[in-house]
Design an enzyme around this catalytic site. Sequence first.
Site, short mmCIF file in Angstrom:
data_model
loop_
_atom_site.label_atom_id
_atom_site.label_comp_id
_atom_site.label_asym_id
_atom_site.label_seq_id
_atom_site.Cartn_x
_atom_site.Cartn_y
_atom_site.Cartn_z
N HIS A 245 13.74 -49.67 -18.34
CA HIS A 245 12.74 -48.55 -17.74
C HIS A 245 12.00 -48.77 -16.37
O HIS A 245 12.40 -48.31 -15.41
CB HIS A 245 11.87 -48.22 -18.78
CG HIS A 245 12.37 -47.56 -20.03
ND1 HIS A 245 13.22 -46.49 -20.07
CD2 HIS A 245 12.25 -47.80 -21.44
CE1 HIS A 245 13.49 -45.96 -21.29
NE2 HIS A 245 12.88 -47.04 -22.07
N ASP A 246 11.36 -49.70 -16.49
CA ASP A 246 10.21 -50.26 -15.10
C ASP A 246 10.90 -51.00 -14.23
O ASP A 246 10.68 -50.29 -12.86
CB ASP A 246 9.14 -51.09 -15.87
CG ASP A 246 8.23 -50.26 -16.85
OD1 ASP A 246 8.20 -49.09 -16.91
OD2 ASP A 246 7.30 -50.86 -17.54
#
Length: 323
Positions: A245-246
Amino acid sequence: MPKIILDTDPGIDDAQAIAFAIAHPDIELLGLTTVFGNAEIEITTRNALHILDVFGQPQVPVAQGASDPLHQTRYPAPDFVHGTDGLGNIHITQPSSAPVSESAAEFIVRMASENPGEITLVAIGPLTNIAHAVSLDPSLPAKVKSLVVMGGSVAHPGNVTPLAEANFFNDPHAADAVFAHDWPATIIGLDVTLQTVLRDQDLAMIRDAAGRAGKFLWDTSRFYIDFYASRLARLGSTDRSCAMHDASALVYTVLPDAFQLIAGPTRVINDGIAAGQLSVDTQQEPYVLPAWTDRPLTSAAIGVDAPRVLDTFLSAITNHSFN
């Protein structure tokens, strides 16, 4: 070379993103600002400082930010995803340094004023700090090069409700307020981050190639991988992997052509059953409700060349000499 301030709530996948920001030769990491989210603010700040120690960058400043959402009551931290310590219950030591005296919002505003048109803000937690910063200095959107946000979902179901992604759900009022301003803003949400996957063999390669930093990323990922594996098992899969995700938001800053974008006036629903839902008006029709009228355009990723993103991430981490 992008000058980046990373607004973060470490967080296991936040640690992966911080590693990439340090390792990639085309990124200059100016500082970390911390926010509640994956853990309470005291824990996310401690984690940010500890991560910088492990990655050999203790001189990078850390500014502590918001402990609570703008208006709503803070939800409990997701310790079933990131552990009670936010880093997979690995029992970290106290960091060697302390956060700076400025708040996260003050740090962002000062750095943007000192580096006009040069800084990319990358926000990979709830957008509370960014909302505070633009409230402190309404001219901030014109002073930064761009704003990149990991959050939301255009078409994919959410990951905390059928409609909402976690970062926007944790402070939907802040997210909606941020997108009311005319930034050069891009959202990297679940539509693309769930396509970019770190497998156990990828993490083992990082462990074996990146020294102390690689071992840290492997150790912290065990809890996270177990969480994802339990969800995948319900679907009949034995895969051991986790969504990137990040780090995907960080990769976007150096590899934007790997992402397919749409754009339109953007809202984040504040409350009710749809709280945290991202809505991008790509049609810009004269709708009955004027809620999207006169809002600036925001870009959002809907497609990704996941192999290129993964390869860029792995190459940066495994080829960097973490001191």
